[in-house]
Design an enzyme around this catalytic site. Structure first.
Site, PDB file in Angstrom:
ATOM      1  N   GLU A  35       0.859  -1.184   0.000  1.00 10.16           N
ATOM      2  CA  GLU A  35       0.000   0.000   0.000  1.00 10.16           C
ATOM      3  C   GLU A  35       0.895   1.234   0.000  1.00 10.16           C
ATOM      4  O   GLU A  35       1.777   1.339   0.846  1.00 10.16           O
ATOM      5  CB  GLU A  35      -0.893   0.008   1.238  1.00 10.16           C
ATOM      6  N   ARG A 261       4.478 -13.017   9.851  1.00 10.39           N
ATOM      7  CA  ARG A 261       5.120 -11.732   9.628  1.00 10.39           C
ATOM      8  C   ARG A 261       6.374 -11.614  10.496  1.00 10.39           C
ATOM      9  O   ARG A 261       6.576 -12.391  11.434  1.00 10.39           O
ATOM     10  CB  ARG A 261       4.163 -10.585   9.947  1.00 10.39           C
ATOM     11  N   LYS A 271       2.665   0.850  10.709  1.00 12.12           N
ATOM     12  CA  LYS A 271       2.748   2.053   9.881  1.00 12.12           C
ATOM     13  C   LYS A 271       2.198   3.266  10.614  1.00 12.12           C
ATOM     14  O   LYS A 271       2.719   4.376  10.477  1.00 12.12           O
ATOM     15  CB  LYS A 271       1.999   1.847   8.567  1.00 12.12           C
TER      16      LYS A 271
END
Length: 555
Positions: A35, A261, A271
């Site tokens: 993104e 992850r 983020k």
């Protein structure tokens, strides 16, 4: 020796191997779909290395696709930084650069298809009301009163949403699946929302934007992705991913696979929290060398080879785990130990005068640029009557086991001579500001002619030839291994010693012409690189990449 390693086996490699052997796929197609709402970090590096690495190792291809479905948070700056970071890591998408926004028209047509199939409806409930209607893990959801709208009404309202007749948040389009499903992702998820904002790739063409879950799988299908690899938090979304593929007339049937992850100690990789650190100016931008962003690690001096080695070393699994920051640091140490040329640098200088060395005389000593790599050649070091040593290499009242410079004691000056301290000069406060020594002329090169043993060796630079520099000693941004605990403010764990700026450092003159991309070992100090932004010809600025040893293991 290169730090590149043979990729370790993992469950995803096994899946790909089996799919190719069975003929399920003639070749594999993966994708890295960031993104563009921030800079990439070390966690993204794991996904980049995995997706591009699988495609490379099995003769397939990997797409770079921007998942640009939320213009309110996306910027062209992030798009360019992502492309730069992927290239820096050593990967190339070739002609396969895509955007989810490239498929907006097709996605819209598929949304209308769902409406016509009575699989989607326009919702008027507010976001808070939808959350209340959604239910819980133990209680089913409640169907919206607007769920029974007719096909014609839904289609008309959705087209009016597209034409911009309604303000942000007024309506959404939802899939009509099952409000009693035990999987919350299937309880009539939102497909489209209204956002009146310019898009960095398609401008003002749209004012409704698809949600990630609707855009992602269909983008995979359009591009012919065979293995859609994502992190474990999307495992519960896989039934929805497959529902769309089953329900829509898509051109291909990709399969989603999940892996754990990267969780790295002593940092945050949310983020939102990285945005906070940057926007609140707790750090100096997205490329602050203390951040886990790839731009920050690059500016600090981490090499792409060391990051690729790190990603391979930690492996790919299905269970969440924490990786120690020391593992990443050790990867860059191993890499730089093999390739970084050596240099002398005094970071906290103390002047030393060699009283019996002739004034005005200068000698040249030859030193290897790397002790194990003769192919890196040699350099010349100048020696003169006045030199600088490290302040902590001298002690007037030394503790037990101190073998460096002390009054009356001999010490070896690396590459040069053996010297003996004969006295000191102090300032009004009693601090030592100058040390006087005498050298042994017969000890050129650092060896005593009579064979006496010298326990201490210290580094130095000539006062006459030294180059001044600013040196920034970067350390871990947080003092706690798990600052992002959720229930407390992660910022309380910020390390007040995460950066120390030293001015007036003295370096050997060879470093004046150092290539900005070259990392160098300051002997006994650590690995450093020229700061690519702040260092100029008249003002050298060096960043410490990593210490020579793990200084946190005993903390």
């Amino acid at each position: 020796m290169s730090t590149e390693t043979i990729p370790s086996s993992n469950f995803l490699r096994t899946i790909v191997e089996d799919d190719l052997k069975s003929g399920k796929h003639a070749s594999i197609v993966t994708r890295f779909p960031p993104e563009p709402n921030g800079y990439l970090h070390i966690g993204h590096a794991k996904s980049i290395c995995l997706n591009f690495g699988l495609a490379r190792d099995f003769g397939g291809r990997c797409h770079l696709r921007f998942d640009d479905t939320n213009p309110a948070k996306e910027e062209q700056e992030y798009i360019e930084s992502i492309k730069e970071s992927v290239r820096w890591l050593g990967f190339d998408w070739g002609q396969n650069l895509y955007h989810a926004s490239d498929y907006f028209e097709q996605l819209y047509q598929w949304a209308e298809y769902l409406i016509l199939q009575e699989k989607a409806y326009v919702e008027d409930l507010t976001a808070a009301e939808m959350r209340a209607y959604r239910g819980t893990l133990t209680e089913p959801g409640i169907e919206s009163p607007y769920r029974s709208r007719s096909t014609d009404e839904n289609l008309a309202l959705f087209r009016r949403m597209k034409s911009g007749e309604f303000p942000d948040g007024a309506r959404v389009l939802r899939a009509k699946i099952d409000m009693s499903s035990p999987n919350l992702s299937l309880r009539d998820p939102v497909l489209y929302r209204i956002i009146h904002a310019p898009h960095p790739h398609v401008g003002n063409s749209w004012c409704i934007y698809p949600m990630y879950d609707f855009a992602h799988g269909q983008s995979d299908a359009i591009e012919g992705i065979t293995h859609s690899i994502c992190t474990l938090e999307f495992e519960s979304h896989r039934p929805l991913y497959e529902w769309f593929l089953d329900t829509l007339p898509v051109p291909a049937r990709p399969r989603q696979y999940e892996f754990a992850r990267l969780n790295l100690t002593y940092t945050v990789m949310s983020k939102r929290k990285l945005h906070e650190l940057v926007s609140q100016k707790i750090v100096n931008g997205w490329d602050d060398p203390r951040l886990p962003t790839l731009m920050g690690l690059r500016r600090r001096g981490f090499t792409p080879e060391s990051i690729r080695t790190f990603c391979d070393r930690i492996g790919v699994g299905r269970s969440d785990s924490w990786i120690e920051m020391s593992v990443l640091e050790e990867c860059v140490r191993e890499d730089l130990n093999e390739r970084a040329p050596r240099a002398l640098a005094v970071l906290r200088p103390l002047k030393v005068i060699v009283d019996n060395y002739p004034e005005g005389q200068v000698e040249e000593f030859e030193a290897a640029n790397h002790p194990q790599n003769p192919e890196l050649g040699n350099r010349t070091i100048n020696f003169s009557r006045e030199i600088f040593i490290e302040q902590d290499d001298f002690s007037e009242n030394p503790p037990k086991g101190f073998f460096r410079m002390t009054p009356g004691n001999e010490v070896r000056l690396r590459y040069a001579y053996i010297v003996r301290c004969t006295g000191v000069v102090k300032d009004e406060a009693g601090a030592v500001v100058e040390v006087h020594c005498e050298y042994d002329p017969a000890s050129r090169g650092g060896s005593a002619a009579d064979g006496r043993k010298i326990k201490g060796t210290i580094h130095w630079v000539s006062a006459q030839y030294a180059v001044d520099a600013e040196v920034r000693l970067f350390d871990r941004l947080f003092s706690d291994p798990n600052p992002d605990r959720g229930e407390i403010d992660y910022k309380q764990f910020l390390n007040p010693l995460s950066i120390e700026v030293l001015s007036g450092c003295k370096l050997e003159p060879n470093l004046r012409d150092l290539d900005p991309e070259t990392r160098v070992q300051f002997e006994r100090q650590g690995y450093f690189r020229l700061d690519p932004q702040d260092s100029v010809i008249d003002q050298l600025v060096f960043n410490r990449v990593v210490t020579l040893k793990d200084t946190w293991s005993k903390k």
